[in-house]
Scaffold this motif. Structure first.
Motif, mmCIF file in Angstrom:
data_model
loop_
_atom_site.group_PDB
_atom_site.id
_atom_site.type_symbol
_atom_site.label_atom_id
_atom_site.label_comp_id
_atom_site.label_asym_id
_atom_site.label_seq_id
_atom_site.Cartn_x
_atom_site.Cartn_y
_atom_site.Cartn_z
ATOM 1 N N TYR A 400 0.667 -1.656 -0.378
ATOM 2 C CA TYR A 400 -0.393 0.277 -0.329
ATOM 3 C C TYR A 400 0.707 1.282 0.009
ATOM 4 N N ILE A 401 1.367 1.507 0.634
ATOM 5 C CA ILE A 401 3.119 2.073 0.979
ATOM 6 C C ILE A 401 3.006 2.708 -0.366
ATOM 7 N N HIS A 404 0.949 4.324 -3.030
ATOM 8 C CA HIS A 404 0.446 5.374 -2.675
ATOM 9 C C HIS A 404 1.703 6.678 -2.016
ATOM 10 N N LEU A 409 0.382 10.582 3.148
ATOM 11 C CA LEU A 409 0.025 9.129 3.649
ATOM 12 C C LEU A 409 0.235 9.621 4.752
ATOM 13 N N GLU A 413 -3.828 5.953 8.622
ATOM 14 C CA GLU A 413 -4.511 5.261 7.368
ATOM 15 C C GLU A 413 -4.118 4.146 6.006
ATOM 16 N N VAL A 414 -2.401 3.722 6.137
ATOM 17 C CA VAL A 414 -1.983 2.393 6.283
ATOM 18 C C VAL A 414 -2.811 1.258 7.507
ATOM 19 N N GLY A 467 5.535 13.521 -2.186
ATOM 20 C CA GLY A 467 4.276 13.929 -0.991
ATOM 21 C C GLY A 467 4.765 14.794 -0.573
#
Length: 496
Positions: A400-401, A404, A409, A413-414, A467
């Motif tokens: 996921y990281i 995104h 982030l 959220e993770v 980011g």
């Protein structure tokens, strides 16, 4: 005085002016002669340009007399010390000169001894005034630090009112407050147009209270990032200074977890999860027990419990009060167990009623043994669940990281993505990967930034693509990671 004071000399008699310039050893008097003039208007122009500390002036001058000049100096440069001299020994002149606050009034012809004595008197007055100003400033800063410390420890409107009273006009510009903490003495008073950092000592911790004048400016973050050799924890940013105490409590918690997760660097409370997770009613003892449960440190947990029980027995509490305190610890432990995401009902059988078990016990020794057994059962279960879930959860998080990282982030959220409590997830991630979530995310972003720099992509665009909304913040992080600015890294790549 370490710096030379500036002096100006004004007299309409050329011979007097030249004689005084040559005959007086200005440096030995501790002053530097920066300006001379033969009329009042030129003298005023020189004063405004050079802003001397000492003015020596004749009273009778064309254009503007010496007393009029001193009157203007008093309005514009009230700290400048003035010495007057004149060939007219008239009481009215003397009286007006004294009213204007001159240091000395000298009659012509002037002797060198007299003028040196006058200059020395002015120098001593300035030194005394400077020392008083310094002591006053130090006293005001000490009072301000005390009010800021009260703000951190007490919070609330009373503490804010006292802080505002000490801070003056600056307090009206404050739009937010953030508190940071470190076990090391790394904070100094600093700031710019967007914030002011005030260091205070609270118990064993070194604390920085950051007052924000512009919440959109992130220069204060660069200040904390620069302390890369220290371990720092920070709380959330709140709009009301009354909430400084909450940010401080969060900073202490972030510092504790930061020491475990990073050893060195900056850990933000936001990285540990929802701010509402802070329970203001937890004692230090309870915080310590929960921390050791979460990190899975069984030896430290059992040692903490043993030390607690020694003190607990000395307190000789009433049975009902003793039951409540031990029961609360166990219930907090069970709540921490829920953070694993496992079926915590497995820890205890259906119908488990710890309060009934405690009530049946006759002695403090029985109660102590019961607490030890209950907490050991909880941490053993948590460690088993952790070992089962760790690999799969972290693998899912990494995927996921990696997909995104180019936007904001958060760890929350993770953690939500892998269906875990965020604090528990942060500890699990560090255990599996050997580095914290935020450090892993930063590494991914910086490696991508290096790749984009090699492709010639503009720095502002790279910052946004990896980011970071502010290119300045990106540049600080990049330099910390590579030892070079983005520009230097790009040039090095071209040269290789």
């Amino acid at each position: 005085m370490h710096t030379m004071l500036k002096a100006a000399l004004f007299d309409d008699e050329f011979i007097v002016l030249k004689g005084l310039i040559k005959l007086i050893d200005w440096q030995s008097c501790g002053v530097e002669l920066v300006a001379t003039a033969k009329d009042g208007l030129s003298a005023l122009e020189a004063v405004r340009e050079h802003k001397p500390d000492i003015v020596l002036t004749d009273i009778r001058m064309p254009g503007m007399n010496g007393l009029e000049l001193i009157e203007t100096i008093r309005e514009e440069l009230p700290d400048t010390k003035c010495i007057v001299f004149s060939g007219y020994n008239e009481f009215d002149y003397v009286k007006r000169a004294l009213t204007l606050g001159v240091i000395d009034y000298l009659e012509k012809p002037i002797t060198l001894a007299k003028i040196k004595e006058g200059i020395q008197k002015a120098v001593e007055r300035i030194e005394t005034q400077s020392q008083v100003s310094r002591l006053k400033h130090e006293w005001e800063q000490e009072l301000l630090a005390k009010k800021v410390k009260d703000l951190v420890l007490q919070g609330g409107e009373d503490a804010v009112s006292h802080w505002r009273g000490q801070s003056g006009m600056e307090a009206a510009q404050v739009v937010g407050v953030t508190v940071a903490a470190s076990s090391e003495d790394v904070f100094t008073m600093t700031g710019d147009s967007s914030y002011k950092l005030i260091p205070v000592r609270v118990d064993k911790e070194h604390v920085a209270v950051i007052f924000h004048y512009d919440l959109n400016d992130e220069a204060w973050k660069d200040e904390l990032l620069a302390k890369e050799q220290a371990t720092i924890g920070s709380g959330c940013t709140y709009r009301s200074p009354a909430e400084a105490a909450l940010s401080y409590k969060e900073a202490l918690r972030a510092l504790r977890y930061g020491k475990y997760l990073e050893d060195q660097g900056w850990t933000r409370f936001e990285e540990l999860g929802d701010p509402s997770a802070i329970d203001p009613h937890l004692s230090d003892r309870e915080e310590e027990v929960l921390f050791q449960l979460r990190i899975g440190d069984k030896p430290s947990l059992m040692n903490t419990l043993d030390n607690f029980l020694v003190e607990f027995k000395k307190e000789r509490l009433e049975p009902e009060q003793a039951e409540m305190e031990l029961l609360r610890l166990v219930l907090l432990g069970l709540e921490a167990a829920k953070e694993t995401g496992g079926n915590h009902a497995e820890i205890k059988p259906p119908g488990y009623l710890p309060q009934m078990e405690l009530r049946r016990m006759q002695t403090m020794e029985e109660m102590a043994a019961w607490l030890r057994k209950e907490m050991e059962g909880i941490i053993d279960w948590m460690l088993r669940i952790r070992n089962k879930a760790k690999h799969a959860a972290v693998e899912k998080a990494i995927e996921y990281i990696d997909s995104h990282f180019g936007r904001d982030l958060t760890q929350q959220e993770v953690a939500d993505h892998v269906a875990m409590n965020v604090t528990y997830f942060s500890l699990l991630f560090k255990e599996q990967m050997g580095l914290s979530y935020i450090k892993y995310l930063t590494n991914i972003r910086m490696e991508k930034a290096k790749e984009l720099l090699g492709e010639g992509v503009p720095v502002q665009e790279i910052s946004e693509r990896v980011g970071y909304y502010h290119a300045r913040h990106f540049a600080v992080v990049f330099k910390k990671y590579t030892g070079m600015t983005p520009g230097q890294f790009r040039l090095k790549g071209k040269g290789s």
